[in-house]
Motif scaffolding. Structure first.
Motif, PDB file in Angstrom:
ATOM      1  N   LYS A   1     -21.306  12.897 -30.569  1.00 62.40           N
ATOM      2  CA  LYS A   1     -21.153  12.146 -29.322  1.00 62.40           C
ATOM      3  C   LYS A   1     -19.815  12.463 -28.665  1.00 62.40           C
ATOM      4  N   SER A   2     -19.873  12.657 -27.367  1.00 58.39           N
ATOM      5  CA  SER A   2     -18.666  12.916 -26.588  1.00 58.39           C
ATOM      6  C   SER A   2     -18.938  12.559 -25.134  1.00 58.39           C
ATOM      7  N   SER A   3     -17.932  12.062 -24.463  1.00 58.42           N
ATOM      8  CA  SER A   3     -18.065  11.754 -23.037  1.00 58.42           C
ATOM      9  C   SER A   3     -18.062  13.027 -22.195  1.00 58.42           C
ATOM     10  N   LYS A   4     -17.732  14.163 -22.832  1.00 56.32           N
ATOM     11  CA  LYS A   4     -17.608  15.422 -22.103  1.00 56.32           C
ATOM     12  C   LYS A   4     -18.862  16.289 -22.172  1.00 56.32           C
ATOM     13  N   ALA A   5     -19.791  15.947 -23.069  1.00 58.10           N
ATOM     14  CA  ALA A   5     -21.016  16.750 -23.192  1.00 58.10           C
ATOM     15  C   ALA A   5     -22.049  15.973 -23.985  1.00 58.10           C
ATOM     16  N   ALA A   6     -23.333  16.169 -23.625  1.00 55.09           N
ATOM     17  CA  ALA A   6     -24.415  15.495 -24.342  1.00 55.09           C
ATOM     18  C   ALA A   6     -25.728  16.196 -24.058  1.00 55.09           C
ATOM     19  N   PHE A   7     -26.603  16.205 -25.067  1.00 57.91           N
ATOM     20  CA  PHE A   7     -27.950  16.713 -24.881  1.00 57.91           C
ATOM     21  C   PHE A   7     -28.798  15.577 -24.286  1.00 57.91           C
ATOM     22  N   PRO A   8     -29.388  15.768 -23.113  1.00 60.94           N
ATOM     23  CA  PRO A   8     -30.189  14.696 -22.519  1.00 60.94           C
ATOM     24  C   PRO A   8     -31.476  14.465 -23.306  1.00 60.94           C
ATOM     25  N   ALA A   9     -31.779  13.217 -23.613  1.00 60.70           N
ATOM     26  CA  ALA A   9     -33.008  12.884 -24.334  1.00 60.70           C
ATOM     27  C   ALA A   9     -34.210  13.330 -23.521  1.00 60.70           C
ATOM     28  N   GLY A  10     -35.103  14.059 -24.168  1.00 63.19           N
ATOM     29  CA  GLY A  10     -36.294  14.538 -23.480  1.00 63.19           C
ATOM     30  C   GLY A  10     -36.073  15.802 -22.679  1.00 63.19           C
ATOM     31  N   GLY A  11     -34.828  16.291 -22.614  1.00 62.80           N
ATOM     32  CA  GLY A  11     -34.534  17.503 -21.862  1.00 62.80           C
ATOM     33  C   GLY A  11     -34.891  18.753 -22.642  1.00 62.80           C
ATOM     34  N   TYR A  12     -34.920  19.878 -21.963  1.00 59.38           N
ATOM     35  CA  TYR A  12     -35.243  21.149 -22.603  1.00 59.38           C
ATOM     36  C   TYR A  12     -34.006  21.710 -23.299  1.00 59.38           C
ATOM     37  N   SER A  13     -34.213  22.236 -24.516  1.00 64.84           N
ATOM     38  CA  SER A  13     -33.140  22.928 -25.234  1.00 64.84           C
ATOM     39  C   SER A  13     -33.767  23.915 -26.198  1.00 64.84           C
TER      40      SER A  13
END
Length: 250
Positions: free
Chosen positions: A182-194
């Motif tokens: 967890k970081s305020s500077k980056a995050a993987f969006p839930a449900g997003g493509y990766s």
């Protein structure tokens, strides 16, 4: 709901048929009777069958690669007993992608409990069987604010366990994966493509995970290959360990 009640897939399909008929003829009360008549069981652990964590960020694509011969000196942890350190794996605060684009380290963490880093019953069982003693994670944000990436390095007991895990992840990743830092500077969006990749490196396993911050699928402007190669810069620590065993001439 039916999975939680311990019903096998074939039983669930039968319930769907019964529900359609019962719903028309006698209402929901008949459905409960039908479920009870079929019986239940204790859910079994199956590869890729773990229940997905609510709102979990999960790669949609995964590719795995076996260990190159270069890492043969690291086939057994017994011959590479020194524990990993955060500084060793994530000593670089920036990883170059192109002349203009960089990945900046925004969070890092080294855990002795691999079960705290991963989720998914089948995946947790396999890393436990593989004798995982360390999991190092580094979260990165691209300098243009467009991408997020995480590199995870697992310390297993031997190359056989590492290769087996990478091979199994070709299906296991659908129902279990690494927890993102967890970081305020980056995050993987839930449900997003990766996208993700797994690499056996002797008795280690490296996991690369990349996505766009907006969760959209990559287009012609997105070079996930270069981003992956940049993230794998964390593997320099493993190359240095090979050299420490075999000597610079190798």
């Amino acid at each position: 709901m039916l999975t939680g009640m311990g019903l096998r897939p074939e039983q669930q399909r039968l319930i769907v048929v019964i529900a359609t008929v019962v719903g028309v003829l006698v209402g929901a009360g008949g459905l409960v009777v039908a479920i009870q008549s079929i019986g239940s069981r204790s859910p079994e652990r199956q590869a890729g069958a773990a229940v997905v964590v609510p709102d979990a960020a999960l790669p949609q694509v995964f590719h795995g690669w076996g260990s190159p011969k270069l890492f043969a000196p690291l086939a057994e942890r017994a011959g590479d007993a020194k524990a990993l350190t955060e500084k060793e794996v994530f000593g670089q605060s920036e990883l170059p992608v192109t002349k203009k684009l960089k990945l900046k380290l925004v969070a890092k963490q080294l855990d002795a409990d691999c079960g705290a880093v991963l989720w998914g019953d089948a995946l947790l069982e396999q890393v436990s069987d593989g004798g995982c003693t360390q999991a190092a994670r580094g979260l990165y944000a691209s300098s243009d604010g467009r991408y997020v990436g995480q590199y995870t390095l697992l310390n297993l007991k031997d190359s056989e366990s590492a290769a087996g895990l990478v091979d199994s992840l070709k299906t296991l990743y659908r129902g279990g994966w690494t927890h993102p830092l967890k970081s305020s500077k980056a995050a993987f969006p839930a449900g997003g493509y990766s996208e993700a990749g797994g690499y056996a490196l002797g008795h280690y396993v490296g996991l690369v995970w990349i996505g766009r911050v907006d969760g959209a699928e990559p287009d012609t402007q997105d070079d996930f290959v270069s981003l992956t190669l940049a993230l794998r810069g964390a593997e320099k620590a493993i190359y240095r360990r090979v050299v420490s065993i075999t000597g610079p001439s190798s």
